[in-house]
Design a protein around this motif. Structure first.
Motif, mmCIF file in Angstrom:
data_model
loop_
_atom_site.group_PDB
_atom_site.id
_atom_site.type_symbol
_atom_site.label_atom_id
_atom_site.label_comp_id
_atom_site.label_asym_id
_atom_site.label_seq_id
_atom_site.Cartn_x
_atom_site.Cartn_y
_atom_site.Cartn_z
ATOM 1 N N ASN A 34 0.462 -1.066 0.112
ATOM 2 C CA ASN A 34 0.707 -0.007 0.063
ATOM 3 C C ASN A 34 1.073 1.013 0.100
ATOM 4 O OD1 ASN A 34 0.288 0.726 2.671
ATOM 5 N ND2 ASN A 34 -0.429 -1.507 3.409
ATOM 6 N N ARG A 35 0.267 2.038 -0.068
ATOM 7 C CA ARG A 35 0.649 3.148 -0.178
ATOM 8 C C ARG A 35 1.565 4.618 0.361
ATOM 9 N NH1 ARG A 35 0.653 4.389 -5.556
ATOM 10 N NH2 ARG A 35 -1.408 3.875 -7.034
ATOM 11 N N SER A 36 0.966 3.996 1.903
ATOM 12 C CA SER A 36 1.411 4.452 3.063
ATOM 13 C C SER A 36 3.346 4.903 2.989
ATOM 14 C CB SER A 36 1.243 3.804 4.542
ATOM 15 O OG SER A 36 1.934 4.340 5.367
ATOM 16 N N SER A 37 3.927 6.251 3.720
ATOM 17 C CA SER A 37 4.627 6.327 3.331
ATOM 18 C C SER A 37 5.177 6.111 4.780
ATOM 19 C CB SER A 37 4.935 7.969 3.232
ATOM 20 O OG SER A 37 4.131 9.098 4.538
ATOM 21 N N GLY A 38 5.029 6.048 5.931
ATOM 22 C CA GLY A 38 5.490 6.151 7.116
ATOM 23 C C GLY A 38 5.889 7.279 8.452
ATOM 24 N N LYS A 39 5.233 7.783 6.940
ATOM 25 C CA LYS A 39 5.961 9.603 7.957
ATOM 26 C C LYS A 39 5.042 10.012 9.111
ATOM 27 C CE LYS A 39 6.501 11.914 2.984
ATOM 28 N NZ LYS A 39 6.347 12.722 2.237
ATOM 29 N N GLN A 40 3.406 9.604 9.208
ATOM 30 C CA GLN A 40 2.981 10.107 10.659
ATOM 31 C C GLN A 40 3.161 9.748 11.735
ATOM 32 O OE1 GLN A 40 0.537 12.487 11.461
ATOM 33 N NE2 GLN A 40 1.888 11.989 12.753
ATOM 34 N N GLY A 41 3.957 8.003 11.518
ATOM 35 C CA GLY A 41 4.324 7.120 12.231
ATOM 36 C C GLY A 41 5.605 7.507 12.920
ATOM 37 N N PHE A 42 6.163 8.047 12.531
ATOM 38 C CA PHE A 42 8.287 8.604 12.073
ATOM 39 C C PHE A 42 7.663 10.176 13.295
ATOM 40 C CE2 PHE A 42 11.487 5.766 10.868
ATOM 41 C CZ PHE A 42 10.660 5.386 9.933
ATOM 42 N N ALA A 43 7.086 10.918 12.845
ATOM 43 C CA ALA A 43 6.373 11.999 13.968
ATOM 44 C C ALA A 43 5.858 11.793 14.748
ATOM 45 C CB ALA A 43 5.660 12.799 12.787
ATOM 46 N N LEU A 44 5.511 11.199 15.186
ATOM 47 C CA LEU A 44 4.428 10.489 15.914
ATOM 48 C C LEU A 44 6.241 10.213 16.934
ATOM 49 C CD1 LEU A 44 2.011 8.455 15.230
ATOM 50 C CD2 LEU A 44 1.212 10.185 17.049
ATOM 51 N N ALA A 45 6.864 9.381 16.373
ATOM 52 C CA ALA A 45 7.954 8.128 17.430
ATOM 53 C C ALA A 45 8.665 9.935 17.853
ATOM 54 C CB ALA A 45 8.511 7.774 16.595
ATOM 55 N N ARG A 46 9.304 10.889 17.493
ATOM 56 C CA ARG A 46 9.727 11.651 16.979
ATOM 57 C C ARG A 46 9.705 12.296 18.153
ATOM 58 N NH1 ARG A 46 10.111 13.504 12.220
ATOM 59 N NH2 ARG A 46 9.074 15.513 12.394
ATOM 60 N N VAL A 47 8.419 12.831 18.379
ATOM 61 C CA VAL A 47 7.704 14.011 19.453
ATOM 62 C C VAL A 47 8.013 13.256 20.412
ATOM 63 C CG1 VAL A 47 5.896 15.186 19.419
ATOM 64 C CG2 VAL A 47 6.575 15.654 18.203
ATOM 65 N N ALA A 48 7.416 12.258 20.562
ATOM 66 C CA ALA A 48 7.286 11.317 21.777
ATOM 67 C C ALA A 48 9.253 10.994 22.458
ATOM 68 C CB ALA A 48 6.340 9.958 21.655
ATOM 69 N N ALA A 49 9.991 10.807 21.616
ATOM 70 C CA ALA A 49 11.214 10.714 22.212
ATOM 71 C C ALA A 49 11.613 11.951 22.493
ATOM 72 C CB ALA A 49 11.776 10.421 21.167
ATOM 73 N N GLN A 50 11.309 13.322 22.176
ATOM 74 C CA GLN A 50 11.909 14.744 22.235
ATOM 75 C C GLN A 50 10.941 14.921 23.706
ATOM 76 O OE1 GLN A 50 9.936 16.955 18.582
ATOM 77 N NE2 GLN A 50 12.436 17.049 18.329
ATOM 78 N N ARG A 51 9.210 14.478 23.902
ATOM 79 C CA ARG A 51 8.861 14.514 25.283
ATOM 80 C C ARG A 51 9.291 13.699 26.590
ATOM 81 N NH1 ARG A 51 3.417 17.187 22.921
ATOM 82 N NH2 ARG A 51 2.452 16.399 24.906
ATOM 83 N N GLY A 52 10.284 13.245 26.102
ATOM 84 C CA GLY A 52 10.938 12.037 27.295
ATOM 85 C C GLY A 52 10.220 10.513 27.100
ATOM 86 N N ALA A 53 9.385 10.132 25.348
ATOM 87 C CA ALA A 53 8.671 9.150 26.425
ATOM 88 C C ALA A 53 10.097 8.270 25.649
ATOM 89 C CB ALA A 53 8.062 9.248 25.143
#
Ligand code: CTP
Ligand code: CA
Length: 232
Positions: A34-53
């Motif tokens: 399928n055409r999923s780019s992964g961008k949304q999931g990667f953004a979720l991971a990046r922001v969560a890590a930045q916020r300390g998760a």
């Protein structure tokens, strides 16, 4: 400009995020994808890590994306591989976010050799088997207090609008939160922006204005922290 420092409000939280699309092999060289780019999931991971998760990112096939700083990245290919990786990471997670585009079906058989065309045998027909619903399984097996978030890519049809389908999906899946994106006509898949709604199992509904996928990520983590606060 230097981005403003984010709050470390996810400190101590273990989160699992799935991202990207799965591929279901037909033979050694072909797959259904399928055409999923992964961008949304990667953004979720990046922001969560930045916020300390503490972040585990289970990624299927994606565009070429930088690994989010501070996250543990695990690559998988098929829905079945994603299922195993998500369940094992979810076993001690506080939050599970299924942002991946998991194939609903896989070819019933996988040929050992490349499928050849031939003039004296009929053209092949692909039979599909249904894949397990990972999100529904996580909900069924959830640890006490674990928060489960789903994503829904919907188009409206003769049976209802995008929101009608999304509300029904949230109930059916039993997740705490559902992020709804309208898809089709170049919306959401592979794009830089997302827009939609955030639906909660208590009936709360929030519009997500058109914006960068990192903005949507921030909105989702705000909703998750609010949910945790309310449960304390
Ligand atoms: N999902 C999953 N496992 C699957 C299929 C979907 O965990 N085998 C998850 C997706 O990651 C997403 C949510 O379920 O978080 C909704 O996916 P979606 O494709 O919108 O819903 P489906 O339940 O598959 O229904 P349909 O595709 O028929 O609309
Ligand atoms: Ca689906």
């Amino acid at each position: 400009a230097e981005p403003r420092a984010l709050p470390r409000d996810l400190e101590g939280l273990r989160v699992v995020i799935s991202a990207g699309g799965t591929r279901e092999p037909l033979d050694p060289v072909r797959f259904l994808g399928n055409r999923s780019s992964g961008k949304q999931g990667f953004a979720l991971a990046r922001v969560a890590a930045q916020r300390g998760a503490e972040v585990t990112l289970v990624a299927g096939h994606t565009d070429e994306l930088p690994a989010p700083a501070g996250a543990t990245l695990q690559r998988v290919s098929t829905a079945e591989e994603m299922r195993k990786a998500v369940h094992s990471a979810a076993a001690d997670a506080d939050v599970v976010v299924m942002a991946a585009a998991v194939a609903d079906f896989r070819p019933a058989t996988r040929a050992d050799h490349k499928i050849k065309k031939s003039d004296d045998s009929p053209d092949p027909v692909i039979t599909l088997d249904r894949n397990a619903d990972i999100l529904a399984e996580v909900v069924r097996g959830r640890r006490s207090g674990q928060i489960v978030v789903g994503f829904a890519a919907e188009t409206g049809d003769e049976n209802g609008s995008v929101l009608d389908h999304a509300r029904a999906k949230l109930r059916r899946k039993g997740a705490d939160l559902l992020v709804v994106n309208a898809v089709g006509d170049g919306k959401a898949f592979g794009t830089e922006d997302n827009a939609g709604w955030l639906l909660a199992s208590d009936g709360a509904e929030q519009v997500i204005a058109q914006g960068a996928k990192a903005r949507l990520a921030a909105t989702l983590w705000d909703a998750v922290t609010a949910l945790i606060q309310r449960r304390l």
